[in-house]
Design a protein around this motif. Structure first.
Motif, PDB file in Angstrom:
ATOM      1  N   ALA A 260       0.838  -1.206   0.000  1.00 28.81           N
ATOM      2  CA  ALA A 260       0.000   0.000   0.000  1.00 28.81           C
ATOM      3  C   ALA A 260       0.876   1.261   0.000  1.00 28.81           C
TER       4      ALA A 260
ATOM      5  N   TYR B 244       1.517   3.239  -3.098  1.00 23.26           N
ATOM      6  CA  TYR B 244       0.442   4.110  -3.619  1.00 23.26           C
ATOM      7  C   TYR B 244       0.103   5.251  -2.676  1.00 23.26           C
TER       8      TYR B 244
ATOM      9  N   GLU C 126      -0.068   5.303   0.692  1.00 22.66           N
ATOM     10  CA  GLU C 126      -0.553   5.020   2.053  1.00 22.66           C
ATOM     11  C   GLU C 126       0.666   4.968   2.984  1.00 22.66           C
TER      12      GLU C 126
ATOM     13  N   GLN D  54       5.393   7.762   4.413  1.00 21.51           N
ATOM     14  CA  GLN D  54       4.236   8.005   3.544  1.00 21.51           C
ATOM     15  C   GLN D  54       4.711   8.915   2.427  1.00 21.51           C
TER      16      GLN D  54
ATOM     17  N   LYS E  75      -5.394  -3.390  -8.880  1.00 22.10           N
ATOM     18  CA  LYS E  75      -5.930  -2.111  -8.415  1.00 22.10           C
ATOM     19  C   LYS E  75      -6.546  -1.324  -9.573  1.00 22.10           C
TER      20      LYS E  75
ATOM     21  N   ALA F 248      -8.550  -1.498  -5.195  1.00 22.82           N
ATOM     22  CA  ALA F 248      -8.092  -0.162  -4.777  1.00 22.82           C
ATOM     23  C   ALA F 248      -8.574   0.123  -3.354  1.00 22.82           C
ATOM     24  N   ASP F 249      -9.824  -0.298  -3.055  1.00 23.95           N
ATOM     25  CA  ASP F 249     -10.344  -0.114  -1.686  1.00 23.95           C
ATOM     26  C   ASP F 249      -9.513  -0.914  -0.678  1.00 23.95           C
TER      27      ASP F 249
ATOM     28  N   GLU G  78      -6.516   0.977   0.211  1.00 19.40           N
ATOM     29  CA  GLU G  78      -6.864   2.051   1.165  1.00 19.40           C
ATOM     30  C   GLU G  78      -7.137   1.493   2.557  1.00 19.40           C
TER      31      GLU G  78
ATOM     32  N   GLY H  31      -4.124   1.137   4.439  1.00 20.48           N
ATOM     33  CA  GLY H  31      -3.743   2.443   5.004  1.00 20.48           C
ATOM     34  C   GLY H  31      -4.464   2.691   6.328  1.00 20.48           C
ATOM     35  N   ASP H  32      -5.771   2.314   6.399  1.00 24.15           N
ATOM     36  CA  ASP H  32      -6.529   2.489   7.651  1.00 24.15           C
ATOM     37  C   ASP H  32      -5.933   1.636   8.772  1.00 24.15           C
TER      38      ASP H  32
END
Ligand code: MEV
Length: 331
Positions: free
Chosen positions: A17, A20, A22, A177, A214, A221-222, A225, A228-229
């Protein structure tokens, strides 16, 4: 002779991630690559490598030397290793304004090559440091990290983040990041256990695979993300010293990496062995495809379970290494 060493690393969270934009949190571990350089009278490079999960090899190139190594090891691995070393020397020549400098180089490493523990970043960081110091130039750790990143970026066809190289140059736990790279203050004691399947993954291919997924699927793609969370939650857990929560988040991170197609049967088997041994959490580390998993366990159970897990070639504990790149005394 000038020798420098730099640590390998595990990803607590965020590999792939991070490519991209993240965040990711890699942690340096007490396994090092050491690079020794001796300036030559000519422009050539002669490299001797030992312990790189290869049988070891020697190759001389530059000028009219034949640059195809005659060794009984997989050519792509040797070529990749040469690409990193060549890139490191180019950076040192540039930093020291010595474009004609040649070197005899010895690489020794207790970080398996291409196994997700940041061996290439460690070799590049230590190589640039040793070669620049041998040419009478001292770079800061930040400058080394930046130059090492340029090498990884080139060798990995533009698909590299700053995470591996920054972590190896600085040591400790770091947060990366994009271009924003920092060292995390006072990380808690992280009881890492590592399982290694003896294999390697092709970072370039694995990164390209995630990019393709992705681009094709919104849910891939989600997933990136969502990783990242996980990292953002992980940063809070790290600040609170909440190791149990870190473990839960690692399990989640592994599931999402699996969904992105970068795990492997051996990696999943080792992750499950760790979970069944009551590890606080376990995930693959690095690009995936083969190589290593990292688990958190304060007890000996995961280490023992991994030692008896089919497909696990080596299991070991690893301490966080708070030191990044450093000069080694002459032996
Ligand atoms: C490889 O060690 C980690 C990846 O995230 C690639 C990168 O960050 O350069 C897969």
């Amino acid at each position: 002779m000038t020798t420098s060493s730099a640590p390998g690393k595990v990803y607590l969270f965020g590999e792939h991630a991070v490519v991209y934009g993240e965040p990711a949190v890699p942690c340096a571990i007490e396994r090092r690559a050491r690079v020794t350089v001796e300036p030559r009278d000519d422009h050539r490079l002669r490299v001797r490598a030992k312990d790189l999960t290869l049988d070891g090899f020697t190759v001389t190139w530059g000028g009219d030397a034949d640059d195809r190594p005659d060794v009984n090891v997989p050519t792509p691995l040797v070529e990749a290793a040469m690409g990193y070393i060549d890139g490191a020397v180019e950076q040192a020549r540039d930093a020291a304004d010595a474009p004609e400098a040649g070197f005899d180089i010895t690489v020794e490493s207790d970080i398996p090559l291409g196994a997700g523990l940041g061996s290439s970043a460690a070799v590049v960081v230590a190589g640039i440091d040793a070669a620049t110091r041998a040419l009478g130039t001292d770079l800061t750790s930040e400058e080394l990290a930046d130059r090492a990143y340029q090498v990884e970026h080139e060798v990995q066809d533009g698909e590299a983040s700053r995470a591996d190289t920054f972590c190896s140059a600085m040591g400790g736990a770091v947060r990366v990041q994009g271009d924003d790279c920092r060292r995390l203050a006072d990380p808690p004691n992280l009881p890492f256990v590592i399982g290694y399947d003896g294999g390697t993954g092709d970072t370039g291919e694995l990164v390209a695979g995630v990019r393709a997924l992705k681009e094709e699927y919104g849910f891939a793609a989600d997933t990136v993300e969502a990783i990242g969370d996980i990292v953002r939650n992980g940063e809070v857990a790290l600040r609170n010293g909440d190791i149990e929560e870190l473990g839960r988040l690692m399990d989640f991170n592994h599931g999402l990496l699996s969904a992105l197609g970068v795990s492997a049967r051996t990696l999943d088997t080792m992750v499950w062995a760790a979970r069944e041994a009551d590890a606080l959490g376990a995930k693959l580390t690095g690009a995936g495809g083969g190589g290593c998993i990292v688990a958190l366990d304060r007890t000996e159970q995961t280490h023992t379970a991994l030692e008896y897990t089919p497909g696990c070639e080596e299991a070991f504990r690893a301490e966080l290494d708070t030191e990044g790149v450093k000069a080694e005394p002459e032996s």
